[in-house]
Write a protein that holds these residues in place. Structure first.
Motif, PDB file in Angstrom:
ATOM      1  N   ILE A 147       9.453  11.258   5.082  1.00  0.00           N
ATOM      2  CA  ILE A 147       8.631  10.076   5.270  1.00  0.00           C
ATOM      3  C   ILE A 147       9.445   8.838   4.908  1.00  0.00           C
ATOM      4  CG2 ILE A 147       7.630  10.184   2.944  1.00  0.00           C
ATOM      5  CD1 ILE A 147       4.986   9.168   4.174  1.00  0.00           C
ATOM      6  N   SER A 148       9.278   7.773   5.671  1.00  0.00           N
ATOM      7  CA  SER A 148       9.981   6.525   5.415  1.00  0.00           C
ATOM      8  C   SER A 148       9.118   5.366   5.894  1.00  0.00           C
ATOM      9  CB  SER A 148      11.352   6.508   6.108  1.00  0.00           C
ATOM     10  OG  SER A 148      11.207   6.602   7.514  1.00  0.00           O
ATOM     11  N   ARG A 149       9.506   4.158   5.521  1.00  0.00           N
ATOM     12  CA  ARG A 149       8.754   2.990   5.976  1.00  0.00           C
ATOM     13  C   ARG A 149       9.680   1.812   6.203  1.00  0.00           C
ATOM     14  NH1 ARG A 149       4.317   1.931   1.609  1.00  0.00           N
ATOM     15  NH2 ARG A 149       3.687   0.321   3.137  1.00  0.00           N
ATOM     16  N   ASP A 150       9.259   0.954   7.110  1.00  0.00           N
ATOM     17  CA  ASP A 150       9.939  -0.294   7.399  1.00  0.00           C
ATOM     18  C   ASP A 150       8.882  -1.380   7.291  1.00  0.00           C
ATOM     19  OD1 ASP A 150      11.234  -2.527   8.392  1.00  0.00           O
ATOM     20  OD2 ASP A 150      12.245  -1.439   9.991  1.00  0.00           O
ATOM     21  N   ASN A 151       8.814  -2.024   6.137  1.00  0.00           N
ATOM     22  CA  ASN A 151       7.762  -3.003   5.905  1.00  0.00           C
ATOM     23  C   ASN A 151       7.897  -4.235   6.793  1.00  0.00           C
ATOM     24  OD1 ASN A 151       6.435  -1.460   3.976  1.00  0.00           O
ATOM     25  ND2 ASN A 151       7.583  -2.342   2.269  1.00  0.00           N
ATOM     26  N   ALA A 152       9.114  -4.561   7.200  1.00  0.00           N
ATOM     27  CA  ALA A 152       9.312  -5.681   8.108  1.00  0.00           C
ATOM     28  C   ALA A 152       8.647  -5.422   9.455  1.00  0.00           C
ATOM     29  CB  ALA A 152      10.793  -5.963   8.298  1.00  0.00           C
ATOM     30  N   LYS A 153       8.533  -4.151   9.833  1.00  0.00           N
ATOM     31  CA  LYS A 153       7.890  -3.766  11.083  1.00  0.00           C
ATOM     32  C   LYS A 153       6.474  -3.243  10.885  1.00  0.00           C
ATOM     33  CE  LYS A 153      12.205  -2.553  13.432  1.00  0.00           C
ATOM     34  NZ  LYS A 153      12.957  -1.491  14.148  1.00  0.00           N
ATOM     35  N   TYR A 185       0.807  -1.214   0.000  1.00  0.00           N
ATOM     36  CA  TYR A 185       0.000   0.000   0.000  1.00  0.00           C
ATOM     37  C   TYR A 185       0.841   1.265   0.000  1.00  0.00           C
ATOM     38  CZ  TYR A 185      -3.574  -3.267   1.709  1.00  0.00           C
ATOM     39  OH  TYR A 185      -4.430  -4.322   1.866  1.00  0.00           O
ATOM     40  N   THR A 186       0.380   2.245  -0.762  1.00  0.00           N
ATOM     41  CA  THR A 186       0.847   3.609  -0.562  1.00  0.00           C
ATOM     42  C   THR A 186       0.268   4.133   0.760  1.00  0.00           C
ATOM     43  OG1 THR A 186       1.118   4.122  -2.902  1.00  0.00           O
ATOM     44  CG2 THR A 186       0.688   5.973  -1.431  1.00  0.00           C
ATOM     45  N   VAL A 187       1.092   4.795   1.541  1.00  0.00           N
ATOM     46  CA  VAL A 187       0.676   5.343   2.823  1.00  0.00           C
ATOM     47  C   VAL A 187       0.941   6.839   2.831  1.00  0.00           C
ATOM     48  CG1 VAL A 187       1.049   5.341   5.320  1.00  0.00           C
ATOM     49  CG2 VAL A 187       1.031   3.185   4.058  1.00  0.00           C
ATOM     50  N   GLY A 188      -0.024   7.592   3.309  1.00  0.00           N
ATOM     51  CA  GLY A 188       0.108   9.036   3.368  1.00  0.00           C
ATOM     52  C   GLY A 188      -0.039   9.570   4.775  1.00  0.00           C
ATOM     53  N   ASN A 230       5.358   5.231  -1.458  1.00  0.00           N
ATOM     54  CA  ASN A 230       4.825   4.076  -2.158  1.00  0.00           C
ATOM     55  C   ASN A 230       5.250   2.771  -1.483  1.00  0.00           C
ATOM     56  OD1 ASN A 230       7.524   3.816  -2.993  1.00  0.00           O
ATOM     57  ND2 ASN A 230       6.938   3.131  -5.054  1.00  0.00           N
ATOM     58  N   TRP A 231       4.872   1.657  -2.086  1.00  0.00           N
ATOM     59  CA  TRP A 231       5.053   0.353  -1.440  1.00  0.00           C
ATOM     60  C   TRP A 231       6.508   0.006  -1.171  1.00  0.00           C
ATOM     61  CZ3 TRP A 231       7.851  -3.622  -3.598  1.00  0.00           C
ATOM     62  CH2 TRP A 231       8.185  -3.485  -4.953  1.00  0.00           C
ATOM     63  N   SER A 232       7.398   0.405  -2.056  1.00  0.00           N
ATOM     64  CA  SER A 232       8.806   0.044  -1.916  1.00  0.00           C
ATOM     65  C   SER A 232       9.592   1.053  -1.092  1.00  0.00           C
ATOM     66  CB  SER A 232       9.449  -0.084  -3.289  1.00  0.00           C
ATOM     67  OG  SER A 232       9.565   1.180  -3.918  1.00  0.00           O
ATOM     68  N   GLY A 233       9.010   2.221  -0.871  1.00  0.00           N
ATOM     69  CA  GLY A 233       9.724   3.298  -0.210  1.00  0.00           C
ATOM     70  C   GLY A 233      10.581   4.123  -1.143  1.00  0.00           C
ATOM     71  N   GLY A 234      10.608   3.767  -2.425  1.00  0.00           N
ATOM     72  CA  GLY A 234      11.453   4.450  -3.374  1.00  0.00           C
ATOM     73  C   GLY A 234      10.856   5.684  -4.001  1.00  0.00           C
ATOM     74  N   ASN A 235       9.588   5.924  -3.766  1.00  0.00           N
ATOM     75  CA  ASN A 235       8.906   7.079  -4.332  1.00  0.00           C
ATOM     76  C   ASN A 235       8.170   7.818  -3.226  1.00  0.00           C
ATOM     77  OD1 ASN A 235       7.917   8.909  -6.196  1.00  0.00           O
ATOM     78  ND2 ASN A 235       6.160   7.619  -6.744  1.00  0.00           N
TER      79      ASN A 235
END
Length: 119
Positions: A70-76, A32-35, A52-57
């Protein structure tokens, strides 16, 4: 369906920093894209940033560009919003939301966390 819970808000002085967290539960969160959005009393909700889903955009509102990350850690199953050089006009309730539609229609929302910046 996903459940989102924001945390990390608080009271800071102008120029200070906070890091908000959005913890998610549910399947396919990494797809998922998260905002992040914010809403001040008496004002309309406004877009802050998304990832976006990969964190690259990523994308940012002009008002926060260069100050917020903004950043994401999908493992968490967690998305973060690092806020630096805070200003009083950043004061608002901050919400995270997930787009499960694929068309930037944010259909899953957290309860919000208060950010207050004193002058």
């Amino acid at each position: 369906q996903v459940r989102l819970v924001e945390s990390g808000g608080g009271l800071v002085q102008t120029g200070g920093s906070l890091r908000l967290s959005c913890a998610a539960s549910g399947r396919a969160f990494s797809s998922y894209t998260v905002g992040w959005f914010r809403q001040a009393p008496g004002k309309e909700r406004e877009f802050v940033a998304h990832i976006n889903w990969s964190g690259g955009n990523t994308n940012y509102a002009e008002s926060v560009k260069g100050r917020f990350t903004i950043s994401r850690d999908n493992a968490k199953n967690t998305v973060y919003l690092q806020m630096n050089s805070l200003k009083p006009e950043d004061t608002a309730v901050y919400y995270c939301a997930a787009d499960t539609t694929g068309f930037y229609q944010y259909d899953q929302w957290g309860q919000g966390t208060q950010v207050t910046v004193s002058s």
